[in-house]
Design a protein around this motif. Structure first.
Motif, PDB file in Angstrom:
ATOM      1  N   SER A   1      54.957  42.455  38.792  1.00 37.29           N
ATOM      2  CA  SER A   1      53.762  42.835  38.031  1.00 37.29           C
ATOM      3  C   SER A   1      54.001  44.140  37.262  1.00 37.29           C
ATOM      4  N   TYR A   2      54.625  45.094  37.946  1.00 44.39           N
ATOM      5  CA  TYR A   2      54.910  46.366  37.279  1.00 44.39           C
ATOM      6  C   TYR A   2      55.819  46.149  36.076  1.00 44.39           C
ATOM      7  N   LEU A   3      56.855  45.339  36.257  1.00 45.73           N
ATOM      8  CA  LEU A   3      57.787  45.095  35.146  1.00 45.73           C
ATOM      9  C   LEU A   3      57.099  44.392  33.980  1.00 45.73           C
ATOM     10  N   LEU A   4      56.262  43.410  34.287  1.00 42.54           N
ATOM     11  CA  LEU A   4      55.588  42.642  33.229  1.00 42.54           C
ATOM     12  C   LEU A   4      54.691  43.529  32.374  1.00 42.54           C
ATOM     13  N   SER A   5      54.206  44.624  32.984  1.00 44.87           N
ATOM     14  CA  SER A   5      53.278  45.479  32.251  1.00 44.87           C
ATOM     15  C   SER A   5      53.934  46.185  31.070  1.00 44.87           C
ATOM     16  N   ASN A   6      55.256  46.073  30.973  1.00 47.50           N
ATOM     17  CA  ASN A   6      55.965  46.633  29.807  1.00 47.50           C
ATOM     18  C   ASN A   6      55.821  45.756  28.562  1.00 47.50           C
ATOM     19  N   TYR A   7      55.321  44.543  28.724  1.00 49.51           N
ATOM     20  CA  TYR A   7      55.328  43.585  27.618  1.00 49.51           C
ATOM     21  C   TYR A   7      53.915  43.300  27.124  1.00 49.51           C
ATOM     22  N   LYS A   8      53.839  42.885  25.858  1.00 49.88           N
ATOM     23  CA  LYS A   8      52.534  42.636  25.218  1.00 49.88           C
ATOM     24  C   LYS A   8      51.979  41.268  25.590  1.00 49.88           C
ATOM     25  N   ASP A   9      50.643  41.196  25.598  1.00 54.95           N
ATOM     26  CA  ASP A   9      49.936  39.916  25.705  1.00 54.95           C
ATOM     27  C   ASP A   9      50.302  39.116  26.957  1.00 54.95           C
ATOM     28  N   ILE A  10      50.578  39.833  28.017  1.00 55.71           N
ATOM     29  CA  ILE A  10      50.828  39.168  29.303  1.00 55.71           C
ATOM     30  C   ILE A  10      49.493  38.821  29.954  1.00 55.71           C
ATOM     31  N   LYS A  11      49.447  37.642  30.555  1.00 59.41           N
ATOM     32  CA  LYS A  11      48.286  37.299  31.380  1.00 59.41           C
ATOM     33  C   LYS A  11      48.788  36.886  32.763  1.00 59.41           C
ATOM     34  N   ILE A  12      48.230  37.512  33.785  1.00 55.90           N
ATOM     35  CA  ILE A  12      48.632  37.169  35.148  1.00 55.90           C
ATOM     36  C   ILE A  12      47.443  36.566  35.890  1.00 55.90           C
ATOM     37  N   THR A  13      47.660  35.447  36.565  1.00 53.32           N
ATOM     38  CA  THR A  13      46.658  34.908  37.481  1.00 53.32           C
ATOM     39  C   THR A  13      47.195  35.025  38.907  1.00 53.32           C
ATOM     40  N   PHE A  14      46.481  35.783  39.722  1.00 54.33           N
ATOM     41  CA  PHE A  14      46.867  35.963  41.126  1.00 54.33           C
ATOM     42  C   PHE A  14      46.137  34.926  41.977  1.00 54.33           C
ATOM     43  N   ILE A  15      46.884  34.080  42.665  1.00 54.93           N
ATOM     44  CA  ILE A  15      46.292  32.993  43.449  1.00 54.93           C
ATOM     45  C   ILE A  15      46.671  33.183  44.911  1.00 54.93           C
ATOM     46  N   ALA A  16      45.678  33.555  45.707  1.00 54.83           N
ATOM     47  CA  ALA A  16      45.974  33.909  47.096  1.00 54.83           C
ATOM     48  C   ALA A  16      44.813  33.555  48.001  1.00 54.83           C
ATOM     49  N   PRO A  17      45.109  33.296  49.285  1.00 56.32           N
ATOM     50  CA  PRO A  17      44.014  33.168  50.249  1.00 56.32           C
ATOM     51  C   PRO A  17      43.331  34.522  50.422  1.00 56.32           C
ATOM     52  N   ASP A  18      42.117  34.489  50.947  1.00 51.80           N
ATOM     53  CA  ASP A  18      41.309  35.714  51.005  1.00 51.80           C
ATOM     54  C   ASP A  18      41.970  36.852  51.773  1.00 51.80           C
ATOM     55  N   ASN A  19      42.771  36.523  52.772  1.00 54.54           N
ATOM     56  CA  ASN A  19      43.377  37.600  53.570  1.00 54.54           C
ATOM     57  C   ASN A  19      44.758  38.000  53.080  1.00 54.54           C
ATOM     58  N   ALA A  20      45.122  37.569  51.872  1.00 55.67           N
ATOM     59  CA  ALA A  20      46.447  37.928  51.361  1.00 55.67           C
ATOM     60  C   ALA A  20      46.376  38.219  49.863  1.00 55.67           C
ATOM     61  N   ARG A  21      45.264  38.848  49.452  1.00 56.90           N
ATOM     62  CA  ARG A  21      45.060  39.101  48.024  1.00 56.90           C
ATOM     63  C   ARG A  21      45.896  40.273  47.510  1.00 56.90           C
ATOM     64  N   ILE A  22      46.049  40.312  46.194  1.00 57.74           N
ATOM     65  CA  ILE A  22      46.835  41.368  45.552  1.00 57.74           C
ATOM     66  C   ILE A  22      46.171  42.731  45.816  1.00 57.74           C
ATOM     67  N   PRO A  23      46.951  43.746  46.164  1.00 54.62           N
ATOM     68  CA  PRO A  23      46.370  45.036  46.532  1.00 54.62           C
ATOM     69  C   PRO A  23      45.692  45.749  45.352  1.00 54.62           C
ATOM     70  N   GLU A  24      44.741  46.576  45.676  1.00 51.97           N
ATOM     71  CA  GLU A  24      44.020  47.351  44.661  1.00 51.97           C
ATOM     72  C   GLU A  24      44.976  48.211  43.834  1.00 51.97           C
ATOM     73  N   ALA A  25      45.980  48.769  44.483  1.00 48.37           N
ATOM     74  CA  ALA A  25      46.898  49.673  43.783  1.00 48.37           C
ATOM     75  C   ALA A  25      47.599  48.953  42.633  1.00 48.37           C
ATOM     76  N   VAL A  26      47.966  47.696  42.848  1.00 51.62           N
ATOM     77  CA  VAL A  26      48.621  46.932  41.785  1.00 51.62           C
ATOM     78  C   VAL A  26      47.632  46.670  40.646  1.00 51.62           C
ATOM     79  N   LYS A  27      46.424  46.323  41.012  1.00 51.48           N
ATOM     80  CA  LYS A  27      45.410  46.055  39.989  1.00 51.48           C
ATOM     81  C   LYS A  27      45.116  47.303  39.154  1.00 51.48           C
ATOM     82  N   ARG A  28      45.017  48.425  39.854  1.00 49.63           N
ATOM     83  CA  ARG A  28      44.772  49.684  39.129  1.00 49.63           C
ATOM     84  C   ARG A  28      45.883  49.942  38.116  1.00 49.63           C
ATOM     85  N   TYR A  29      47.133  49.719  38.536  1.00 47.02           N
ATOM     86  CA  TYR A  29      48.270  49.949  37.643  1.00 47.02           C
ATOM     87  C   TYR A  29      48.187  49.040  36.424  1.00 47.02           C
ATOM     88  N   LEU A  30      47.849  47.782  36.638  1.00 49.88           N
ATOM     89  CA  LEU A  30      47.732  46.838  35.522  1.00 49.88           C
ATOM     90  C   LEU A  30      46.575  47.244  34.605  1.00 49.88           C
TER      91      LEU A  30
END
Lengths: 312, 312, 312
Positions: free
Chosen positions: C174-203
């Protein structure tokens, strides 16, 4: 691109292939004496060991280095690799084959080497032992030692002693011997560790003469080769079964006195009491020379798998 | 063929041998700075480690690669090799010596290196630690560091601190120091970890002056070298004995203030609290340079064992 | 002397650095096809693995050998090295950096690679995974695979699936992808294994568009890349938590039918049921080619760390 030359079982070798391999092994002996070669510079062997077998691994790795190549690998992959994360052997081989030029596989499961070869389209797989299945390079070095020490294989009388049920080297060597004329095998085992029916059936098909006995002394004065084996505690279903089989046949000074002066004593090693240390100094004790031949045979195997001159 | 040059114990080195070795180590330092050599191309070292010692193993393997050679080996043979199948060390060495040009042996039993050398007729054996016995290459690098850092060994006052009963590097270093004139050793240990009688007897025979004390401060302002050691939990018979010995002598900023400005602090590493991190930046803290010297000494040892110019 | 070029986290790479690295990786692919190079002859890499990661270690070691260098190291230092004697990571790195030219570090603790780099003044440190922290070379090979297979990164829609809490490769990618334009990420996870807030904040900071969902079918027909991950049992606090997360999203033939014909399926491997074996033969299954790209990326990383042309 030709398919890779895998070494899976001893039955894949006929007499012509064996003679070529032994010729190559003899050349390897000269190469080692001359300080090695750089023929395989840039080539990488992967020792993929899912159970430990220090001796086998070290001899393969030495073989690769003597040929100028490099080695990556694992001493005991089962304990701590992707395997414990649930990865199949097939996936491991698919990935690892991208990192090397030949895979030497040691595994706990019968048929593992065959499964690995099935998914390795580019890289040859060499079976370094698959559970109670086969260990073809051990059988090849055993036979090479017989040829080298006694000057021939045809017409010999080979006594195989000890754990003949779980001792896979005995099975593989029997298969190899069936390529030669006038072989006689005497299988000497306790009742709970006798040679399996499948091996006997194979020898019957090939017309090899064999007999089974529980009495080592019966052939002590006549056999050309005494192939002693360790009773492998870890392969027996219970401690009781193991104790029944262990310690029944020991090669010692007393037995030496009965043997022919030109007999040859072999053992795949490690030994654990089946051959007394007092035998070591006798010229008929061939087991350390046999271990040394493992290097030359494995170099020849690698040459077959990786060399330019390999016909596939 | 000359017998191989084994490195078994520190007592086998006299002053002339030490000077030659240190001269060779200094040359090795230049070879490393120049990017290594290919002098040992085609040569194979076997790291036969029956117990893990990452640091020692890595430095030997680095030494072999800096000299252009190759390495086979095992990180921790005892856990999973032929040893658990009941093989003797002698058999392992006989087999492995067929696969390599030098064996570096680490073992848990006192005398293991000597036993290995007895059966290795062709390949030199280097002792990389045999239980509570010796660890000669550690002592050699310790002494080399003293010579290199202080410019001399004669006339020095060396304080050895910590676990002097089980700390085999202290014993080996004492033996080496006895080759030099006007050495004074102060042994500083808790009552249950004092220097063994055997070491003292040896120093008496050689005429080395030494004293024993429980008080580090007594020599803090006078000693040239402070050789600190870790109290090794695994070598003590009980936890109580260990706790009595551990943590009694710590080198810290307070002690630094009492030391001479040209003193040298050594430690065979790893440390576990005996030297405060605050000491690291002090120029007298020589232990990381000492570890680096391990590479050069081990290259010099390998050169002695394998090189064309080795006098045997 | 310039400070060494450490590879610690994916955030240290900007788009220009990534393009240079991918260009270098493509050259490495040609070097491997041509049989390797001797460019790094005399250089030594140390694989300092405090936890086992066979795949990662083998690919790094293969990379070093393909470049002509040598390798020392440990498969699983934590079990038997100086660590159990109480040595700090910093001390280990200080010592080991004297024996090699680059350290590849795998550790169980977040931040370990950073701590190692802090004390390694001469030798570059490459992070090969630090606990639940980062695994930058995995993310780099993931991104390189996307670029190579789809011909571009800009404008892509990437679905990341599975254990997004503990799956550090997802974070690093996710961090690497943020270097590129027009990226769209869909995070698909069960409720107890979701993407951390810190990653979302960075994006958020980087302006990357992303969404979270529990429904894989929602993007099955639109995403360009399906980045599947294993639910790692060992990272979950309890068996119950693990079972809730595992087995929820499986890529199988049914899903293949919904995917675009030019989609790409990736997985850092090992897999444990998240991708059915029936998917392997589909041309969209890119995960084994991805594993192979790990070799080229790691060669490029080593070239960056050790090569003459490295810009620091």
């Amino acid at each position: 691109m030709n398919p890779p030359f895998h070494v899976i079982g001893s039955k894949q070798f006929d007499q012509i292939a064996l003679e070529q391999l032994f010729h190559s092994a003899a050349q390897m002996e000269q190469i080692v004496a001359a300080g090695g070669t750089t023929r395989f510079a840039g080539k990488i062997m992967c020792s993929l060991f899912f159970e430990a077998s220090t001796r086998t691994r070290l001899s393969f790795e030495s073989a690769m280095y003597r040929l100028g190549g490099s080695v990556i690998g694992t001493e005991n992959a089962a304990q701590f690799s992707s395997a414990i994360k649930g990865e199949t052997l097939e996936d491991t081989v698919r990935v690892v084959s991208g990192y090397c030029d030949v895979i030497v596989l040691r595994h706990t499961d019968v048929g593992a080497a065959h499964r690995a070869a099935e998914v390795s389209a580019r890289v040859p797989v060499v079976n370094a032992g698959d559970g109670s299945g086969e260990h073809p390079t051990q059988a090849l070095l055993d036979l090479y030692t017989i040829q080298k020490e006694l000057g021939r294989i045809e017409g010999l009388h080979i006594a195989m002693i000890g754990d003949l049920t779980y001792g896979r080297t005995v099975h593989s060597l029997s298969y190899l011997l069936s390529n030669y004329k006038d072989i006689k095998i005497t299988f000497i085992a306790p009742d709970n560790a006798r040679i399996p029916e499948a091996v006997k059936r194979y020898l019957d098909e090939k017309g090899v003469v064999y007999e089974e006995t529980g009495d080592l002394m019966k052939v002590s004065g006549t056999a050309d080769v005494f192939y002693q084996t360790r009773v492998q505690k870890e392969r027996f279903p219970s401690l009781e079964e193991y104790q029944l089989a262990a310690g029944k046949y020991i090669i010692n000074r007393h037995l030496l006195d009965h043997m022919r002066s030109d007999a040859l004593i072999l053992h795949p090693l490690p030994r654990a009491g089946e051959i007394d240390a007092e035998v070591d100094a006798d010229p008929r004790a061939g087991y350390f020379r046999q271990a040394q031949n493992g290097l030359f045979i494995r170099m020849a195997i690698l040459e077959n798998c990786l060399g330019a001159g390999s016909a596939r």
